[in-house]
Design a protein around this motif. Structure first.
Motif, PDB file in Angstrom:
ATOM      1  N   SER A 116       0.201  -4.327  29.414  1.00  0.00           N
ATOM      2  CA  SER A 116       1.304  -3.429  29.750  1.00  0.00           C
ATOM      3  C   SER A 116       2.090  -3.911  30.962  1.00  0.00           C
ATOM      4  O   SER A 116       3.146  -3.380  31.265  1.00  0.00           O
ATOM      5  CB  SER A 116       0.753  -2.020  30.011  1.00  0.00           C
ATOM      6  OG  SER A 116      -0.174  -2.057  31.080  1.00  0.00           O
ATOM      7  N   THR A 117       1.578  -4.912  31.679  1.00  0.00           N
ATOM      8  CA  THR A 117       2.289  -5.408  32.856  1.00  0.00           C
ATOM      9  C   THR A 117       3.413  -6.361  32.478  1.00  0.00           C
ATOM     10  O   THR A 117       4.261  -6.672  33.311  1.00  0.00           O
ATOM     11  CB  THR A 117       1.310  -6.139  33.796  1.00  0.00           C
ATOM     12  OG1 THR A 117       0.730  -7.256  33.106  1.00  0.00           O
ATOM     13  CG2 THR A 117       0.215  -5.200  34.258  1.00  0.00           C
ATOM     14  N   VAL A 118       3.435  -6.839  31.240  1.00  0.00           N
ATOM     15  CA  VAL A 118       4.476  -7.759  30.793  1.00  0.00           C
ATOM     16  C   VAL A 118       5.657  -6.958  30.260  1.00  0.00           C
ATOM     17  O   VAL A 118       5.486  -6.088  29.389  1.00  0.00           O
ATOM     18  CB  VAL A 118       3.936  -8.687  29.681  1.00  0.00           C
ATOM     19  CG1 VAL A 118       5.041  -9.593  29.162  1.00  0.00           C
ATOM     20  CG2 VAL A 118       2.767  -9.503  30.195  1.00  0.00           C
ATOM     21  N   PRO A 119       6.886  -7.186  30.761  1.00  0.00           N
ATOM     22  CA  PRO A 119       8.052  -6.480  30.214  1.00  0.00           C
ATOM     23  C   PRO A 119       8.161  -6.713  28.708  1.00  0.00           C
ATOM     24  O   PRO A 119       7.941  -7.839  28.229  1.00  0.00           O
ATOM     25  CB  PRO A 119       9.228  -7.115  30.957  1.00  0.00           C
ATOM     26  CG  PRO A 119       8.642  -7.664  32.217  1.00  0.00           C
ATOM     27  CD  PRO A 119       7.262  -8.101  31.839  1.00  0.00           C
ATOM     28  N   LEU A 120       8.499  -5.679  27.983  1.00  0.00           N
ATOM     29  CA  LEU A 120       8.617  -5.831  26.538  1.00  0.00           C
ATOM     30  C   LEU A 120       9.824  -6.677  26.176  1.00  0.00           C
ATOM     31  O   LEU A 120       9.783  -7.499  25.265  1.00  0.00           O
ATOM     32  CB  LEU A 120       8.723  -4.457  25.870  1.00  0.00           C
ATOM     33  CG  LEU A 120       8.761  -4.497  24.353  1.00  0.00           C
ATOM     34  CD1 LEU A 120       7.416  -4.892  23.788  1.00  0.00           C
ATOM     35  CD2 LEU A 120       9.207  -3.162  23.777  1.00  0.00           C
TER      36      LEU A 120
ATOM     37  N   ARG B  56      15.334  -6.801  32.154  1.00  0.00           N
ATOM     38  CA  ARG B  56      13.903  -6.551  31.964  1.00  0.00           C
ATOM     39  C   ARG B  56      13.737  -5.094  31.551  1.00  0.00           C
ATOM     40  O   ARG B  56      14.253  -4.191  32.203  1.00  0.00           O
ATOM     41  CB  ARG B  56      13.107  -6.796  33.252  1.00  0.00           C
ATOM     42  CG  ARG B  56      13.183  -8.217  33.786  1.00  0.00           C
ATOM     43  CD  ARG B  56      12.363  -9.163  32.925  1.00  0.00           C
ATOM     44  NE  ARG B  56      12.320 -10.501  33.493  1.00  0.00           N
ATOM     45  CZ  ARG B  56      13.261 -11.426  33.292  1.00  0.00           C
ATOM     46  NH1 ARG B  56      14.327 -11.140  32.564  1.00  0.00           N
ATOM     47  NH2 ARG B  56      13.135 -12.630  33.820  1.00  0.00           N
ATOM     48  N   ILE B  57      13.013  -4.862  30.460  1.00  0.00           N
ATOM     49  CA  ILE B  57      12.742  -3.503  29.995  1.00  0.00           C
ATOM     50  C   ILE B  57      11.240  -3.349  29.795  1.00  0.00           C
ATOM     51  O   ILE B  57      10.621  -4.135  29.065  1.00  0.00           O
ATOM     52  CB  ILE B  57      13.487  -3.192  28.687  1.00  0.00           C
ATOM     53  CG1 ILE B  57      14.994  -3.382  28.871  1.00  0.00           C
ATOM     54  CG2 ILE B  57      13.186  -1.761  28.232  1.00  0.00           C
ATOM     55  CD1 ILE B  57      15.791  -3.186  27.606  1.00  0.00           C
ATOM     56  N   CYS B  58      10.668  -2.358  30.432  1.00  0.00           N
ATOM     57  CA  CYS B  58       9.228  -2.133  30.341  1.00  0.00           C
ATOM     58  C   CYS B  58       8.869  -1.388  29.065  1.00  0.00           C
ATOM     59  O   CYS B  58       9.708  -0.729  28.443  1.00  0.00           O
ATOM     60  CB  CYS B  58       8.747  -1.325  31.550  1.00  0.00           C
ATOM     61  SG  CYS B  58       8.987  -2.164  33.122  1.00  0.00           S
ATOM     62  N   ARG B  59       7.607  -1.473  28.702  1.00  0.00           N
ATOM     63  CA  ARG B  59       7.120  -0.747  27.526  1.00  0.00           C
ATOM     64  C   ARG B  59       7.242   0.753  27.755  1.00  0.00           C
ATOM     65  O   ARG B  59       6.914   1.267  28.813  1.00  0.00           O
ATOM     66  CB  ARG B  59       5.667  -1.130  27.242  1.00  0.00           C
ATOM     67  CG  ARG B  59       5.503  -2.582  26.816  1.00  0.00           C
ATOM     68  CD  ARG B  59       4.036  -2.950  26.663  1.00  0.00           C
ATOM     69  NE  ARG B  59       3.880  -4.369  26.360  1.00  0.00           N
ATOM     70  CZ  ARG B  59       3.895  -4.886  25.132  1.00  0.00           C
ATOM     71  NH1 ARG B  59       4.009  -4.069  24.096  1.00  0.00           N
ATOM     72  NH2 ARG B  59       3.744  -6.174  24.931  1.00  0.00           N
TER      73      ARG B  59
ATOM     74  N   LYS C 194      12.869  -9.241  27.667  1.00  0.00           N
ATOM     75  CA  LYS C 194      13.373 -10.072  28.762  1.00  0.00           C
ATOM     76  C   LYS C 194      14.569 -10.887  28.261  1.00  0.00           C
ATOM     77  O   LYS C 194      14.462 -11.593  27.261  1.00  0.00           O
ATOM     78  CB  LYS C 194      12.281 -11.022  29.276  1.00  0.00           C
ATOM     79  CG  LYS C 194      11.135 -10.323  29.962  1.00  0.00           C
ATOM     80  CD  LYS C 194      10.243 -11.294  30.736  1.00  0.00           C
ATOM     81  CE  LYS C 194       9.429 -12.181  29.825  1.00  0.00           C
ATOM     82  NZ  LYS C 194       8.466 -13.018  30.587  1.00  0.00           N
TER      83      LYS C 194
ATOM     84  N   THR D 147       9.639   2.005  23.129  1.00  0.00           N
ATOM     85  CA  THR D 147      10.716   1.498  23.970  1.00  0.00           C
ATOM     86  C   THR D 147      12.026   1.634  23.197  1.00  0.00           C
ATOM     87  O   THR D 147      12.084   1.295  22.014  1.00  0.00           O
ATOM     88  CB  THR D 147      10.473   0.023  24.328  1.00  0.00           C
ATOM     89  OG1 THR D 147       9.190  -0.101  24.921  1.00  0.00           O
ATOM     90  CG2 THR D 147      11.534  -0.501  25.272  1.00  0.00           C
TER      91      THR D 147
ATOM     92  N   GLU E 105       9.949   2.427  27.996  1.00  0.00           N
ATOM     93  CA  GLU E 105      11.155   2.786  28.752  1.00  0.00           C
ATOM     94  C   GLU E 105      12.332   3.030  27.805  1.00  0.00           C
ATOM     95  O   GLU E 105      12.468   2.381  26.770  1.00  0.00           O
ATOM     96  CB  GLU E 105      11.501   1.663  29.731  1.00  0.00           C
ATOM     97  CG  GLU E 105      12.571   2.025  30.742  1.00  0.00           C
ATOM     98  CD  GLU E 105      12.816   0.935  31.762  1.00  0.00           C
ATOM     99  OE1 GLU E 105      13.453   1.231  32.783  1.00  0.00           O
ATOM    100  OE2 GLU E 105      12.379  -0.212  31.548  1.00  0.00           O
TER     101      GLU E 105
END
Length: 238
Positions: A6-10, A36-39, A12, A203, A41
């Motif tokens: 979960s630390t990796v942006p979904l 950058r968009i996070c999971r 990029k 997301t 979000e």
């Protein structure tokens, strides 16, 4: 291979650029875009007509490729995939909702919802039951065997939202999903988006012209002169 941490942006976008040739001249639509968009979000994407909003969605989905830079979804660089590989990736991991519903008129409402599961080879009895449950949740369980033309625009768009989420994609792309609806139907669809997207921790990137709609998101981005800018809820770009 899909990265699960979960630390990796979904999503990029690294220094992404895209241009088109019109009348013998190059028109720069996107220039040096970073995103950058996070999971989980929800991002709203604002911009005038022709600013490049749909181009961003096409690049993120792999329908189009950038002239420069990298588009990476869940650790997978789409630039490195063949067209067929991008199609399969998109079919399995991405859901779409459009302004004009795009339901298949020759299929019933239930068949439309089950189509993504059939295309990914994941249609099961449980999936069919879940689809019927979703129809009940949006108040259309009695219309499962009806065809799209017999539904109102708002009802068709609610079906389109459910279809986009039926195969549990990790990313949902929505391009002006309320742009063809009256105010009441638009609010119903937005309520459905909010509820289902939050429930499934999906997301979402939602393209809209409406600042009111955009403010439902976790974050607002505006495209201007080929660049993405963060926008505060008050409407100021930064």
């Amino acid at each position: 291979m899909i990265e699960s941490t979960s630390t990796v942006p979904l999503v990029k976008l690294n220094d992404v650029g895209r241009s088109f040739w019109e009348g013998g001249q190059e028109r720069v639509v996107l220039a040096a875009v970073h995103l950058r968009i996070c999971r989980g979000e929800w991002i709203s994407l604002l911009g005038r007509s022709g600013s490049g909003k749909s181009t961003v969605l096409n690049l993120i989905s792999g329908i189009d490729l950038p002239d420069r830079g990298k588009v990476i979804i869940a650790g997978t660089p789409l630039n490195d995939l063949t067209e067929r590989q991008r199609t399969l990736f998109r079919r399995e991991h991405i859901g779409f909702v459009f302004q004009f519903y795009n339901l298949i008129p020759s299929l019933t409402i239930l068949e439309n919802i089950l189509l993504p599961l059939e295309l990914t080879g994941s249609l099961t009895r449980e999936g069919t039951t879940a689809a019927r449950d979703l129809l009940a949740e949006i108040g259309l369980s009695d219309r499962a065997n009806s065809y799209p033309d017999y539904l109102s625009g708002g009802e068709q768009q609610r079906v389109a939202v459910v279809r986009a989420l039926a195969h549990r994609p990790m990313l949902l792309l929505a391009d002006e999903p309320t742009g063809n609806l009256d105010a009441e139907s638009g609010l119903q669809v937005l309520d459905l988006f909010t509820r289902l997207v939050r429930q499934t921790d999906t997301t979402m990137i939602l393209v809209t012209h409406s600042a009111e709609v955009a403010q439902l998101a976790d974050r607002i981005m505006t495209i201007k002169e080929g660049r993405l800018m963060a926008t505060s809820l008050g409407g100021e770009a930064s």
